[in-house]
Design an enzyme around this catalytic site. Structure first.
Site, PDB file in Angstrom:
ATOM      1  N   HIS A 135       0.809  -1.638  -0.246  1.00  0.00           N
ATOM      2  CA  HIS A 135      -0.105  -0.489  -0.031  1.00  0.00           C
ATOM      3  C   HIS A 135       0.707   0.982  -0.120  1.00  0.00           C
ATOM      4  O   HIS A 135      -0.028   1.725  -0.103  1.00  0.00           O
ATOM      5  CB  HIS A 135      -0.915   0.248   1.336  1.00  0.00           C
ATOM      6  CG  HIS A 135      -2.329  -1.087   0.981  1.00  0.00           C
ATOM      7  ND1 HIS A 135      -3.032  -1.128   0.203  1.00  0.00           N
ATOM      8  CD2 HIS A 135      -2.030  -1.868   2.716  1.00  0.00           C
ATOM      9  CE1 HIS A 135      -2.793  -2.293   0.790  1.00  0.00           C
ATOM     10  NE2 HIS A 135      -3.048  -2.890   1.986  1.00  0.00           N
TER      11      HIS A 135
HETATM   12 ZN   LIG Z   1      -4.313  -7.171   3.540  1.00  0.00          ZN
END
Ligand SMILES: [Zn+2]
Length: 384
Positions: A135
């Site tokens: 992320h």
């Molecule tokens: Zn995850």
């Protein structure tokens, strides 16, 4: 044709434990500690290759300098600044913790070392016991991730002219890696995740196909909540097999998050440890079929302390070509059941069955199948 000799490396450094986002944070270093202790309890002494701590400027192939400077400063706690919202820091997901930058850098160093070992043909299979920060964006911390170790390793390999296929089986969409290479034809990304309609980060839709030179090389399957193992395996087969057969990468990079497990507190898929065994074995054959067996695994999410260490131990055993034992050693079971305050299973695999077939199973399977068909139809027009 003779099969290539298997040259495996497992990468780990005790300083990986420094990537600690605080008491009670789900991304706990305990998960890898439990896994390593389980291996030792089985009498397995993994041969571990230790990476170097990389310097901040080695992050600049992926991250913006201003972001790296800020992260490094607040991590030393000499900036007099406790929050950096514009960089995604100082939130519940990404708190500012002393030493976190160094922890993230040694983990990034591990992924980079994995890339170097593959490029120099000192290894054709690498397992990094940590990381998987899919992320993290060039100038944004997000979803427990600070520095994108995966993107750094992938960039290192594309700089040498390699084509990289990235497969993300974490239950959350691999948004950071996808965005960093969105226009890049040297990187194919494939993410299987629970639909962003229900969980973080809310992206990873079918129509996110890549742009420019990267068009039709970014593949996403937003799975229905309560997707079970058989449906998951069908999707994996239906997307990854044709994608890799066509793309023919030089290497497969895998983010092996364990949070699609049925007991994960942050998501709603229903994979069992037996499903993970099938998935890991299939991924190794994908690599054999498409890129001479070259593969780089990282870990990732996985927040059920009763499950994650067992799933990753299964990954390690399959990666090493070892048998999977039935029971977990008593001493490990006792120590860790007490430490986490939950009763762990006595077996390495989940105790089955864990639930009756769910009422919507047939409907979920058919919706997932339809997603695969729509995705394949959308991209194959460009796969000439
Ligand atoms: Zn995850």
């Amino acid at each position: 044709m003779a099969a290539p000799t298997i040259m495996r490396r497992v990468i780990y450094h005790p300083d990986y434990l420094k990537y600690n986002l605080g008491e009670g944070h789900p991304f706990s270093p305990v998960r890898v500690q439990m896994m390593l202790e389980l291996l030792y309890a089985y009498g397995i002494e993994p041969e571990l290759t230790e990476p170097e701590l990389i310097k901040p400027d080695q992050l600049l192939s992926v991250h913006q300098a201003e972001y790296v400077d800020f992260v490094e400063k607040v991590s030393r706690q000499d900036a007099g600044e406790k929050a950096g919202i514009r960089f995604g820091l100082g939130t519940a997901d990404n708190p500012i913790m002393p030493g976190m930058a160094e922890g993230a850098r040694i983990l990034a160093g591990g992924a980079l070392l994995g890339a170097e070992l593959l490029l120099s043909e000192q290894a054709n299979k690498v397992l990094q016991l940590g990381g998987g920060f899919h992320h993290a964006h060039p100038a944004l911390a997000s979803g427990f991730c600070l520095y994108n170790d995966l993107a750094l390793a992938i960039r290192k390999m594309t700089e040498q002219g390699w084509h990289v296929a990235y497969l993300d089986i974490d239950v959350h969409h691999g948004d950071g890696v996808q965005d960093i290479f969105y226009n890049d034809d040297h990187v194919m990304t494939i993410s299987l995740h629970e639909s962003g309609e229900y969980i973080f980060p809310g992206t990873g839709w079918l129509h996110e196909l890549g742009q420019g030179m990267g068009r039709s090389l970014k593949l996403n399957i937003p799975l229905e909540p309560f997707t079970e193992g058989d449906s998951y395996l069908d999707v994996l087969e239906g997307v990854v097999e044709p994608a890799l057969s066509w793309y023919r990468p030089d290497v497969l990079v895998v983010q092996a998050g364990a949070d699609a497990h049925f007991s994960d507190p942050l998501a709603d898929l229903l994979l069992t440890s037996h499903d993970y065994e099938r998935i890991f074995k299939r991924i190794l054959t994908f690599a054999d079929q498409s890129c001479k067996g070259r593969v780089l695994f990282t870990l990732g999410g996985g927040y059920a302390l009763t499950a994650t260490a067992r799933v990753w131990t299964i990954l390690y055993l399959i990666f090493m070509g070892l048998d999977i034992p039935e029971n977990v050693p008593t001493a490990w079971h006792k120590r860790w059941s007490e430490a986490i305050g939950r009763q762990l299973p006595q077996t390495l695999h989940d105790v089955a069955p864990f639930y009756d077939p769910i009422p919507r199973k047939a409907e979920i399977d058919s919706q997932n199948k339809e997603l695969v068909q729509r995705l394949i139809d959308a991209v194959t027009a460009d796969w000439l």
